[in-house]
Scaffold this motif. Structure first.
Motif, PDB file in Angstrom:
ATOM      1  N   ILE A   1       0.836  -1.198   0.000  1.00 23.60           N
ATOM      2  CA  ILE A   1       0.000   0.000   0.000  1.00 23.60           C
ATOM      3  C   ILE A   1       0.874   1.252   0.000  1.00 23.60           C
ATOM      4  CG2 ILE A   1      -1.654   1.310   1.379  1.00 23.60           C
ATOM      5  CD1 ILE A   1      -2.878  -1.309   2.286  1.00 23.60           C
ATOM      6  N   ARG A   2       1.968   1.182   0.710  1.00 23.21           N
ATOM      7  CA  ARG A   2       2.846   2.350   0.807  1.00 23.21           C
ATOM      8  C   ARG A   2       3.561   2.648  -0.499  1.00 23.21           C
ATOM      9  NH1 ARG A   2       5.991   5.941   2.202  1.00 23.21           N
ATOM     10  NH2 ARG A   2       8.137   5.918   2.924  1.00 23.21           N
ATOM     11  N   PHE A   3       4.141   1.620  -1.139  1.00 24.11           N
ATOM     12  CA  PHE A   3       4.955   1.827  -2.330  1.00 24.11           C
ATOM     13  C   PHE A   3       4.200   1.559  -3.633  1.00 24.11           C
ATOM     14  CE2 PHE A   3       8.181   0.451   0.903  1.00 24.11           C
ATOM     15  CZ  PHE A   3       8.770   1.693   1.053  1.00 24.11           C
ATOM     16  N   ASN A   4       2.899   1.264  -3.537  1.00 29.71           N
ATOM     17  CA  ASN A   4       2.098   0.961  -4.718  1.00 29.71           C
ATOM     18  C   ASN A   4       2.676  -0.233  -5.477  1.00 29.71           C
ATOM     19  OD1 ASN A   4       0.075   1.104  -6.614  1.00 29.71           O
ATOM     20  ND2 ASN A   4       1.047   2.728  -7.799  1.00 29.71           N
TER      21      ASN A   4
ATOM     22  N   VAL B   1      -0.648  -0.428  11.672  1.00 25.81           N
ATOM     23  CA  VAL B   1      -1.687  -0.314  10.647  1.00 25.81           C
ATOM     24  C   VAL B   1      -2.216   1.110  10.581  1.00 25.81           C
ATOM     25  CG1 VAL B   1      -3.910  -1.224   9.869  1.00 25.81           C
ATOM     26  CG2 VAL B   1      -2.295  -2.734  11.009  1.00 25.81           C
ATOM     27  N   ALA B   2      -2.303   1.777  11.730  1.00 25.01           N
ATOM     28  CA  ALA B   2      -2.850   3.137  11.763  1.00 25.01           C
ATOM     29  C   ALA B   2      -1.979   4.111  10.974  1.00 25.01           C
ATOM     30  CB  ALA B   2      -2.992   3.602  13.211  1.00 25.01           C
ATOM     31  N   ILE B   3      -0.665   3.948  11.029  1.00 18.38           N
ATOM     32  CA  ILE B   3       0.226   4.882  10.331  1.00 18.38           C
ATOM     33  C   ILE B   3      -0.005   4.827   8.834  1.00 18.38           C
ATOM     34  CG2 ILE B   3       2.648   5.337   9.786  1.00 18.38           C
ATOM     35  CD1 ILE B   3       3.345   4.473  12.622  1.00 18.38           C
ATOM     36  N   ARG B   4       0.003   3.635   8.260  1.00 23.81           N
ATOM     37  CA  ARG B   4      -0.147   3.516   6.807  1.00 23.81           C
ATOM     38  C   ARG B   4      -1.556   3.889   6.367  1.00 23.81           C
ATOM     39  NH1 ARG B   4       1.329   5.370   3.183  1.00 23.81           N
ATOM     40  NH2 ARG B   4       3.269   5.250   4.383  1.00 23.81           N
ATOM     41  N   SER B   5      -2.570   3.483   7.130  1.00 23.73           N
ATOM     42  CA  SER B   5      -3.947   3.830   6.770  1.00 23.73           C
ATOM     43  C   SER B   5      -4.181   5.327   6.855  1.00 23.73           C
ATOM     44  CB  SER B   5      -4.931   3.090   7.688  1.00 23.73           C
ATOM     45  OG  SER B   5      -4.770   1.686   7.591  1.00 23.73           O
ATOM     46  N   LEU B   6      -3.645   5.953   7.897  1.00 24.37           N
ATOM     47  CA  LEU B   6      -3.825   7.395   8.060  1.00 24.37           C
ATOM     48  C   LEU B   6      -3.139   8.158   6.936  1.00 24.37           C
ATOM     49  CD1 LEU B   6      -4.946   9.650   9.845  1.00 24.37           C
ATOM     50  CD2 LEU B   6      -2.810   9.594  11.147  1.00 24.37           C
ATOM     51  N   ALA B   7      -2.009   7.662   6.461  1.00 24.36           N
ATOM     52  CA  ALA B   7      -1.322   8.334   5.358  1.00 24.36           C
ATOM     53  C   ALA B   7      -2.165   8.312   4.089  1.00 24.36           C
ATOM     54  CB  ALA B   7       0.034   7.674   5.113  1.00 24.36           C
ATOM     55  N   ILE B   8      -2.864   7.195   3.822  1.00 26.25           N
ATOM     56  CA  ILE B   8      -3.731   7.113   2.642  1.00 26.25           C
ATOM     57  C   ILE B   8      -4.911   8.070   2.784  1.00 26.25           C
ATOM     58  CG2 ILE B   8      -5.276   5.590   1.350  1.00 26.25           C
ATOM     59  CD1 ILE B   8      -2.369   5.037   0.798  1.00 26.25           C
TER      60      ILE B   8
ATOM     61  N   SER C   1      13.395  17.280  -2.561  1.00 18.48           N
ATOM     62  CA  SER C   1      13.608  15.832  -2.642  1.00 18.48           C
ATOM     63  C   SER C   1      13.191  15.208  -1.324  1.00 18.48           C
ATOM     64  CB  SER C   1      15.078  15.505  -2.925  1.00 18.48           C
ATOM     65  OG  SER C   1      15.876  15.982  -1.873  1.00 18.48           O
ATOM     66  N   TYR C   2      12.729  13.992  -1.403  1.00 18.49           N
ATOM     67  CA  TYR C   2      12.399  13.229  -0.212  1.00 18.49           C
ATOM     68  C   TYR C   2      12.529  11.761  -0.558  1.00 18.49           C
ATOM     69  CZ  TYR C   2       7.853  13.227  -2.554  1.00 18.49           C
ATOM     70  OH  TYR C   2       6.851  13.098  -3.450  1.00 18.49           O
ATOM     71  N   GLN C   3      12.401  10.947   0.451  1.00 20.83           N
ATOM     72  CA  GLN C   3      12.806   9.550   0.277  1.00 20.83           C
ATOM     73  C   GLN C   3      11.791   8.723  -0.490  1.00 20.83           C
ATOM     74  OE1 GLN C   3      13.609   7.606   3.958  1.00 20.83           O
ATOM     75  NE2 GLN C   3      14.528   5.825   3.021  1.00 20.83           N
ATOM     76  N   TYR C   4      10.524   8.795  -0.128  1.00 18.10           N
ATOM     77  CA  TYR C   4       9.511   7.974  -0.765  1.00 18.10           C
ATOM     78  C   TYR C   4       8.289   8.829  -1.076  1.00 18.10           C
ATOM     79  CZ  TYR C   4      12.331   4.336   1.349  1.00 18.10           C
ATOM     80  OH  TYR C   4      13.359   3.548   1.741  1.00 18.10           O
ATOM     81  N   GLN C   5       7.431   8.275  -1.959  1.00 15.50           N
ATOM     82  CA  GLN C   5       6.203   8.983  -2.300  1.00 15.50           C
ATOM     83  C   GLN C   5       5.125   7.963  -2.583  1.00 15.50           C
ATOM     84  OE1 GLN C   5       6.371  11.232  -5.871  1.00 15.50           O
ATOM     85  NE2 GLN C   5       4.377  12.165  -5.603  1.00 15.50           N
ATOM     86  N   ALA C   6       3.957   8.142  -1.975  1.00 15.83           N
ATOM     87  CA  ALA C   6       2.820   7.295  -2.294  1.00 15.83           C
ATOM     88  C   ALA C   6       2.080   7.929  -3.457  1.00 15.83           C
ATOM     89  CB  ALA C   6       1.894   7.166  -1.082  1.00 15.83           C
ATOM     90  N   SER C   7       1.804   7.157  -4.471  1.00 16.77           N
ATOM     91  CA  SER C   7       1.288   7.719  -5.723  1.00 16.77           C
ATOM     92  C   SER C   7      -0.181   8.094  -5.604  1.00 16.77           C
ATOM     93  CB  SER C   7       1.451   6.692  -6.846  1.00 16.77           C
ATOM     94  OG  SER C   7       0.649   5.577  -6.580  1.00 16.77           O
TER      95      SER C   7
ATOM     96  N   ARG D   1      10.304   1.812  -7.553  1.00 14.76           N
ATOM     97  CA  ARG D   1       9.413   1.743  -8.705  1.00 14.76           C
ATOM     98  C   ARG D   1       8.014   1.338  -8.265  1.00 14.76           C
ATOM     99  NH1 ARG D   1      11.579  -2.234 -12.965  1.00 14.76           N
ATOM    100  NH2 ARG D   1       9.609  -1.587 -13.911  1.00 14.76           N
ATOM    101  N   GLN D   2       7.011   1.901  -8.945  1.00 14.91           N
ATOM    102  CA  GLN D   2       5.629   1.635  -8.603  1.00 14.91           C
ATOM    103  C   GLN D   2       5.003   0.744  -9.671  1.00 14.91           C
ATOM    104  OE1 GLN D   2       3.823   5.463  -8.197  1.00 14.91           O
ATOM    105  NE2 GLN D   2       5.038   6.042  -6.415  1.00 14.91           N
ATOM    106  N   GLY D   3       3.898   0.074  -9.268  1.00 18.28           N
ATOM    107  CA  GLY D   3       3.173  -0.745 -10.212  1.00 18.28           C
ATOM    108  C   GLY D   3       3.845  -2.055 -10.552  1.00 18.28           C
ATOM    109  N   ILE D   4       4.741  -2.545  -9.695  1.00 18.16           N
ATOM    110  CA  ILE D   4       5.438  -3.801  -9.942  1.00 18.16           C
ATOM    111  C   ILE D   4       5.139  -4.751  -8.799  1.00 18.16           C
ATOM    112  CG2 ILE D   4       7.285  -2.665 -11.235  1.00 18.16           C
ATOM    113  CD1 ILE D   4       9.029  -2.883  -8.743  1.00 18.16           C
TER     114      ILE D   4
END
Length: 665
Positions: free
Chosen positions: A362-365, A532-539, A604-610, A626-629
């Motif tokens: 979910i984080r890196f797509n 779980v709360a951290i990743r869900s809250l980010a979305i 610049s930053y380290q990661y990005q959720a698409s 890379r995303q979508g893989i």
């Protein structure tokens, strides 16, 4: 009546001779058997006993052979396993009348049974810890199904732990602060991990309770903090209630627990450093790699240790640079044949491993590396699950969210070559989207009442001054399930093949579930749901448009990091980029310093959720995963792959654990 006798010298047919030969008696008396006579099997006394005036004994005679081994076979001592021989023939013979009398009396010095010691040790039996009398059994016994009784009662633990009331108070959901803060943690001891006199428990030695203040502290931190969220999907709480006792005679497992406990302390209290955690982590890793070279190893212990070391790597500062065990843990889980249908420790390890991968995808797509259709989840909603076992419904929802994550990561990056092909692709994806939407709606309509909110207050009804509603859920697995549910709905609103996120329907769908999700995290007091709360809250936070709501989300992330130690600083950068805050800060800085825009540094930053189509996000200026893989870390997490984990250490085991008993949750 005349009879005919065969003539002298005449040849008697062979079959006649066989018929005349006396047959062996199978049910004769024991007296005739001792005299080596043929018994006529007459009752109550046979003819031989009646003629000789003997007692006609009846029954089945068992012959016991007393085999004494004074010098057992010699096996060369090894560092990985210990072999002992135990004679149980007398114990078996004692179950028969007169059987033990066939053996000579044992001398006093040979009465001790190997494995029994003076101190009382813990033993796991049928998943419940009773008053211990024998040495602890091996870890694979935890694979067996545990009883469906009261999962909250562990009498042996409550009797042996004088601080049980303290632990209950710590685990109370009313406590919002971390248990191990700078006020409650004692000052760290002097460093001893470089001391040559420091020794770890050898693999073949069973030990009693932890008697080192340092080890006791680290184990308490693991049980009360790290194990708290690791068991969020396990109704039997293996990582916080059962496996710590098994680690007392498994140094590899013990050091993995201590590494996670020490790492958590380093995250929440600056007085502790990661050096101690790295010491235990390196020791557990070394023992694990040595065990993987032994074909007679305990595969269950190895897989469980790898899962815990994987958790340590997730907790580290730079997780992608320390992923030595995440693929190895997945490969060992597959080697043990653990799936969603497994029970015991196998189910606990499977779901924590799958859950961590799902959050990463979910984080890196990414697409989930382990196809959800191969998990073995029972998706028949009409089939009843035992009352009070909400975990089964949580497993079903995780399967649906994994399918949504795969759908999201497979969004085409460019249109098809022809208009007809593009229409067919959109039609297929629209049908798949509707199926996922119907699936998650059906889950929400069929879950028991205990998985719905117990209370729901609008922001103006609360005294917390929060911009989000107060959603009250009672059980931890219910909170996790609701977080996954709202996350899945937000992802579906972002990935509709035909409608934009700005369309009224998708916008309303996204805003409604985003606010409910933020409301759960804003008011939850259970630290066990933090991962779980951290990743869900980010979305959900990506969907917010109000500055007040955005600022409150950043405050929630800061609170989670303070209480649990989970690093959330990178999320500040990601979300500010999504919300456009960075451009505002650049503009203000430019006005103050009067710097031309063309000379401003690139952000610049380290990661990005698409932010997925149909409205494509602006091009990113950073280089990230890379995303979508398919998940690249777990794509080859199988020992059958050419480049499998533990490449230079792994040796295929000779014995695999038995196929687990499949039962419905």
């Amino acid at each position: 009546m005349a009879t005919t006798e065969p003539a002298v010298g005449a040849t008697i047919p062979e079959n006649t001779v066989a018929a005349a030969r006396p047959k062996r008696v199978r049910t004769g008396c024991l007296t005739c058997r001792e005299r080596h006579l043929k018994c006529d099997e007459a009752l109550p006394e046979c003819q031989n006993c009646r003629k000789s005036s003997r007692t006609c004994k009846r029954g089945i005679r068992l012959n016991f052979i007393d085999t004494q081994v004074k010098s057992p076979p010699i096996t060369p001592p090894t560092q990985d396993w210990d072999i002992t021989f135990q004679d149980e023939s007398r114990e078996i013979a004692s179950e028969y009348r007169g059987g033990l009398g066939k053996y000579a009396a044992l001398s006093q010095e040979t009465e001790e049974v190997p494995g029994i010691k003076d101190e009382a040790l813990y033993q796991f039996s049928s998943g419940v810890m009773n008053t211990p009398t024998l040495a602890p059994q091996q870890l694979p016994s935890l694979q067996q199904s545990l009883p469906a009784g009261d999962m909250e009662s562990y009498p042996a633990v409550s009797q042996r732990r004088p601080d049980a009331s303290r632990e209950q108070q710590i685990h109370s959901s009313n406590n919002t602060d971390s248990t191990f803060t700078s006020q409650t943690i004692p000052p760290p001891p002097l460093p001893t991990y470089n001391n040559s006199k420091q020794t770890l428990t050898p693999p073949s030695e069973d030990r009693g309770p932890l008697d080192s203040p340092e080890e006791l502290l680290f184990m308490q931190v693991f049980v009360e903090e790290v194990g708290l969220w690791m068991d969020s999907l396990d109704p039997y709480k293996h990582f916080s209630r059962l496996l710590p006792f098994n680690s007392l005679h498994e140094p590899m497992l013990l050091n993995a627990f201590l590494a996670c406990g020490a790492r958590h302390l380093a995250l929440v209290n600056p007085a502790y450093h990661e050096d101690k955690a790295l010491h235990y982590y390196d020791d557990a890793t070394t023992r694990l790699l040595e065990a993987l070279q032994n074909p007679n190893r305990n595969t269950v212990t190895c897989a469980t240790t790898a899962v815990i070391l994987n958790v340590y790597e997730i907790m580290s500062e730079r997780p992608l640079q320390r992923m030595n065990h995440i693929a190895g843990a997945r490969a060992l889980i597959k080697e043990c044949r653990w799936t969603a249908k497994s029970s015991g420790v196998g189910a606990a390890c499977f779901w924590i491993n799958v859950g961590m991968e799902l959050l990463s995808c979910i984080r890196f797509n990414w697409q989930v590396a382990w196809d959800p259709d191969l998990w073995g989840v029972d998706m028949d909603f009409s089939r009843e699950i035992e009352y009070g076992r909400e975990e089964g419904w949580t497993y079903r929802l995780m399967y649906i969210v994994a399918k949504i994550a795969n759908f999201r990561s497979s969004v085409p990056r460019q249109a098809e070559s022809t208009q007809h092909a593009e229409q067919m692709r959109l039609s297929n994806r629209f049908n798949e989207w509707n199926q996922l939407k119907d699936w998650i709606d059906s889950w929400n309509n069929n879950v028991p009442r205990t998985m719905h909110p117990m209370g729901y207050l609008q922001p103006h009804q609360t005294s917390s001054k929060s911009a989000f509603p107060e959603v009250w859920l009672i059980k931890r697995t219910t909170i996790v399930a609701r977080l996954f549910y709202h996350t899945g709905m937000c992802l579906l609103a972002q990935t509709h093949p035909l409608l934009s996120t700005r369309s009224p329907d998708m916008h309303e769908l996204q805003q409604s579930h985003a606010h409910d999700l933020c409301g759960i995290v804003a008011h939850v007091k259970d630290r066990g749901v933090a991962s779980v709360a951290i990743r869900s809250l980010a979305i959900a936070a990506e969907c917010l448009v109000s500055r007040r709501e955005q600022e409150e989300v950043l405050d929630i992330f800061d609170r989670i990091q303070k209480e649990t130690g989970w690093r959330t600083g990178f999320l500040h950068k990601e979300l500010k980029e999504k919300w456009g805050w960075n451009n505002e800060e650049q503009y203000q800085q430019q006005q103050q310093q009067n710097i031309p825009a063309s000379m401003l540094p690139l952000q610049s930053y380290q990661y990005q959720a698409s932010n997925l189509p149909p409205v494509p996000p602006p091009p990113s200026l950073k280089q990230g995963p890379r995303q979508g893989i398919i998940n690249p870390i777990l794509r080859s997490a199988d020992f059958s792959a050419p480049t499998h984990p533990y490449q230079s250490h792994y040796v295929a085991p000779l014995h695999l654990p038995p196929q687990p008993h499949y039962s419905q949750y």
